[in-house]
Write a protein that holds these residues in place. Structure first.
Motif, short mmCIF file in Angstrom:
data_model
loop_
_atom_site.label_atom_id
_atom_site.label_comp_id
_atom_site.label_asym_id
_atom_site.label_seq_id
_atom_site.Cartn_x
_atom_site.Cartn_y
_atom_site.Cartn_z
N SER A 35 0.73 -1.36 0.08
CA SER A 35 0.04 -0.11 -0.02
C SER A 35 0.86 1.16 0.05
O SER A 35 0.59 2.18 -0.70
N ALA A 36 2.11 1.10 0.66
CA ALA A 36 3.03 2.51 0.76
C ALA A 36 3.42 2.61 -0.55
O ALA A 36 3.78 3.76 -0.97
N CYS A 37 3.73 1.59 -1.03
CA CYS A 37 4.56 1.39 -2.42
C CYS A 37 3.55 2.12 -3.28
O CYS A 37 4.01 2.90 -4.24
N LEU A 38 2.42 1.66 -3.62
CA LEU A 38 1.50 2.18 -4.61
C LEU A 38 1.21 3.43 -4.25
O LEU A 38 1.31 4.08 -5.50
N ARG A 39 0.91 4.12 -3.01
CA ARG A 39 0.84 5.70 -2.80
C ARG A 39 2.04 6.19 -3.41
O ARG A 39 1.86 7.39 -3.99
N ARG A 40 3.37 5.64 -3.11
CA ARG A 40 4.44 6.41 -3.83
C ARG A 40 4.40 6.59 -5.20
O ARG A 40 4.80 7.62 -6.01
N VAL A 41 4.08 5.59 -5.90
CA VAL A 41 3.97 5.35 -7.47
C VAL A 41 3.19 6.35 -7.85
O VAL A 41 3.15 6.99 -9.01
N GLN A 42 1.68 6.41 -7.39
CA GLN A 42 0.82 6.87 -7.72
C GLN A 42 1.02 8.63 -7.41
O GLN A 42 1.00 9.42 -8.19
N GLU A 43 1.93 9.04 -6.48
CA GLU A 43 2.29 10.26 -6.22
C GLU A 43 3.35 10.88 -7.53
O GLU A 43 3.22 11.95 -7.97
N LEU A 44 4.09 9.68 -7.84
CA LEU A 44 5.34 9.95 -8.78
C LEU A 44 4.47 10.15 -10.25
O LEU A 44 5.00 11.14 -10.95
N GLU A 45 3.59 9.45 -10.11
CA GLU A 45 2.49 9.74 -11.52
C GLU A 45 1.96 10.99 -11.47
O GLU A 45 2.09 11.67 -12.47
N ARG A 46 1.38 11.36 -10.32
CA ARG A 46 0.60 12.74 -10.16
C ARG A 46 1.55 13.80 -10.50
O ARG A 46 1.07 14.71 -10.98
N LYS A 47 2.63 13.58 -10.00
CA LYS A 47 3.64 14.92 -10.21
C LYS A 47 4.53 14.98 -11.33
O LYS A 47 5.31 15.60 -11.74
N ASN A 48 4.00 13.89 -12.43
CA ASN A 48 4.65 13.59 -13.89
C ASN A 48 5.95 13.31 -13.59
O ASN A 48 6.64 13.73 -14.70
#
Length: 150
Positions: A35-48
């Motif tokens: 879950s923590a990994c997914l949040r980080r990946v999604q945040e990296l995607e959100r920040k482009n």
């Protein structure tokens, strides 16, 4: 996640090596819970920072037998000339990369073709028909000791 840190770097390096890795496996590699990994990946995607995922294709299987790096100089430095050149390059299937660069020439191209005859055709029929092309210098790639795209 407020700042880019070592875990983010490890996530990015792992995804660069295998963009199809599952979140569970990615989490295991970087030492996070899924879950923590997914949040980080999604945040990296959100920040482009992560802008997409792609397939790496062995172009030799599609008949590409020759890679040529081409330096192109234009005779005029007008915006309309650069835009016209870039449009032709965007429409040319042989041009895999087109970079607007600094220095004595304006563009660096990565051209992939089947053979020398195909490159000669591209050189004459595509580059040779663009009005403001002043110089063309071709460098045939003999091999690549490092290519992070694969």
């Amino acid at each position: 996640m407020n700042e880019f840190d070592k875990l983010d770097d490890k996530i990015l390096r792992t995804l660069e090596g295998d963009g199809r890795i599952s979140n569970v496996d990615l989490a295991r590699v970087v030492g996070l819970s899924p879950s923590a990994c997914l949040r980080r990946v999604q945040e990296l995607e959100r920040k482009n920072i992560i802008t997409g995922y792609r397939a790496v294709i062995d172009r030799s299987q599609l008949g590409v037998g020759m890679v040529v790096f081409v330096m192109v100089g234009l005779s005029a430095h007008l915006k309309k000339d650069a835009e016209a050149f870039e449009k032709v390059m965007n429409d040319a299937p042989e041009v895999i990369e087109c970079h607007d660069i600094t220095g004595s020439i304006e563009y660096l191209l990565r051209v992939e073709v089947t053979d020398l005859k195909a490159y000669k055709s591209f050189h004459a029929d595509t580059l040779g028909t663009i009005e403001h092309v002043k110089s063309i210098t071709s460098y045939i790639n003999l091999g690549s000791s490092k290519d992070l795209r694969v």
